[in-house]
Scaffold this motif. Structure first.
Motif, short mmCIF file in Angstrom:
data_model
loop_
_atom_site.label_atom_id
_atom_site.label_comp_id
_atom_site.label_asym_id
_atom_site.label_seq_id
_atom_site.Cartn_x
_atom_site.Cartn_y
_atom_site.Cartn_z
N PHE A 172 -5.14 2.54 12.77
CA PHE A 172 -5.22 3.08 11.42
C PHE A 172 -4.97 4.58 11.43
N ASP A 173 -3.93 5.00 10.70
CA ASP A 173 -3.60 6.41 10.54
C ASP A 173 -3.70 6.79 9.07
N TYR A 194 -1.65 9.01 2.42
CA TYR A 194 -0.82 7.99 3.06
C TYR A 194 -1.61 7.36 4.20
N THR A 196 -1.53 3.87 7.13
CA THR A 196 -0.91 2.69 7.72
C THR A 196 -1.87 2.09 8.73
N GLY A 197 -1.67 0.81 9.04
CA GLY A 197 -2.51 0.16 10.04
C GLY A 197 -2.06 -1.26 10.26
N ASN A 198 -2.73 -1.91 11.20
CA ASN A 198 -2.48 -3.32 11.50
C ASN A 198 -3.76 -4.11 11.31
N GLU A 204 0.59 -5.88 8.43
CA GLU A 204 0.90 -4.46 8.30
C GLU A 204 0.33 -3.93 6.99
N LEU A 205 -0.51 -2.90 7.09
CA LEU A 205 -1.13 -2.26 5.94
C LEU A 205 -0.39 -0.97 5.62
N ASN A 206 -0.09 -0.76 4.33
CA ASN A 206 0.51 0.49 3.87
C ASN A 206 -0.15 0.91 2.56
N ASP A 208 -0.12 4.15 -0.32
CA ASP A 208 0.52 5.36 -0.80
C ASP A 208 -0.17 5.73 -2.11
N THR A 225 -0.11 -2.42 0.06
CA THR A 225 0.48 -3.69 0.50
C THR A 225 -0.09 -4.09 1.85
#
Length: 364
Positions: A172-173, A194, A196-198, A204-206, A208, A225
């Motif tokens: 997770f970033d 912003y 992102t992660g798994n 895949e997590l996004n 914004d 998403t």
């Protein structure tokens, strides 16, 4: 002669003062980490519901920073076997980007933080007891303008279930810029976010988003998403709540959320692809379990779009956050199932259908 002697005495006094000041600075540099360790540990002990400690501190005087290493926080009940928070490294410093714009603000970088939400028979570990904002202010007593997470993880454990439930996001970033509104004072949503992660199951997590974090209830325009989650990895969770399991399938989620002056509008769109609940020949368990899963498979077949091989719907969200009154539309959710199955398959994407500010949307 007298002048030369006076000069030597003056030079000698100057060097004595230089050595005294240098000695004091060296002593301060040696003592400072121990002072900061004591201060940070005392700050952690004051957190309601939690106790913790740190492994060490490194001081960066030139860049106006200090680094906290190996922070760990446990629930004071001591019944939950995983810490609520563990962080490998916390870098707290002056944000030079804000300083160059004439404002004093700070930045925080968390490296490899792990947050474990959990529940067992005796306690719930969710962080609601503590004032985290005050803790951050105590550790860095200036406004925070930049916040970053590198290679973090978020987990949810339910130790009351058999087997124990573990749902997580890893790698997770997160980057939040302009939290203190240093750069864009005229913008309604000056802060960018912003992430992102798994997820569990390789999804895949996004995320914004734009927001105004300075308001009591922040204004927000968010798109989220989650895609390509292998649903068989969720079987512990699915069994616990539906008494079925999944033989195969992919889970996707699409969502938009807008908050304007505490008024929320949004939606959540789950899309399940190639879903198979029952393989009668391979299925283990009692006849009643197989029969129940056969019924579930039959319902799935009714609501599956035959061309896209997907089950999907969309749940609208609306409410007033100041009154903590959020409603999810039940009938639109049911209609979404029928629409996806019999009219038109819902798309696997967000629609950009809700804009900030909401008042302008309502006025057309």
């Amino acid at each position: 002669m007298l002048c030369s002697k006076h000069t030597r005495i003056t030079m000698k006094k100057t060097w004595i003062w230089v050595l005294i000041i240098a000695g004091l600075l060296i002593a301060l540099r040696i003592a400072l980490p121990f002072i900061v360790i004591k201060y940070v540990n005392n700050t952690l002990q004051e957190l309601d519901g939690y106790h913790g400690s740190i492994g060490g501190v490194d001081i960066g005087i030139i860049r106006g920073a200090y680094v906290v290493e190996d922070l760990v926080l446990f629930d004071k009940s001591n019944s939950i076997p995983v810490p609520f928070v563990s962080i490998s490294r916390i870098d707290l410093s002056v944000h030079w980007g804000a300083l160059l714009k004439g404002k004093i603000a700070g930045e925080i970088i968390l490296e490899e933080p792990v947050v474990n939400f959990a529940v067992d028979e005796e306690a719930t570990q969710d962080g609601t007891e503590a004032d985290w904002q005050q803790m951050i202010k105590d550790m860095l007593p200036i406004q925070i303008n930049r916040f970053e997470i590198r290679n973090g993880a978020i987990s949810y454990y339910d130790f009351t279930m058999e087997p124990e439930l573990d749902v997580y996001i890893e790698n997770f970033d997160l980057l939040i810029n302009n939290l203190s509104n240093v750069e864009s004072e005229d913008e309604k949503l000056p802060t960018s976010l912003y992430a992102t992660g798994n997820t569990l199951g390789g999804g895949e997590l996004n995320v914004d988003a734009r927001l105004n974090a300075l308001k009591e209830i922040p204004d927000l325009d968010l798109t989220l998403t989650i895609e390509q989650v292998d649903m068989t990895s969720l079987n512990d969770f699915i069994r616990a709540y539906t008494y079925t399991d999944v033989e195969k399938g992919t889970f996707n989620l699409y969502s938009e959320i807008v908050i304007d002056s505490a008024q929320l509008q949004g939606y959540v769109r789950p899309v399940l692809e190639n879903l198979q609940i029952l393989d009668w020949e391979k299925e283990e368990g009692s006849f009643l379990k197989k029969a129940w899963e056969a019924i579930a498979e039959g319902v799935k077949q009714i609501f599956e779009n035959p061309e896209e091989e997907q089950v999907a719907t969309q749940t609208p969200l609306e409410g007033d956050l100041s009154a903590m009154n959020i409603e999810a539309g039940i009938w639109p959710t049911i209609w979404g199932l029928f629409k996806n199955a019999f009219v038109e398959a819902l798309s696997k994407q967000t629609e950009n259908a809700i804009d900030f500010p909401l008042q302008e949307n309502e006025d057309g």
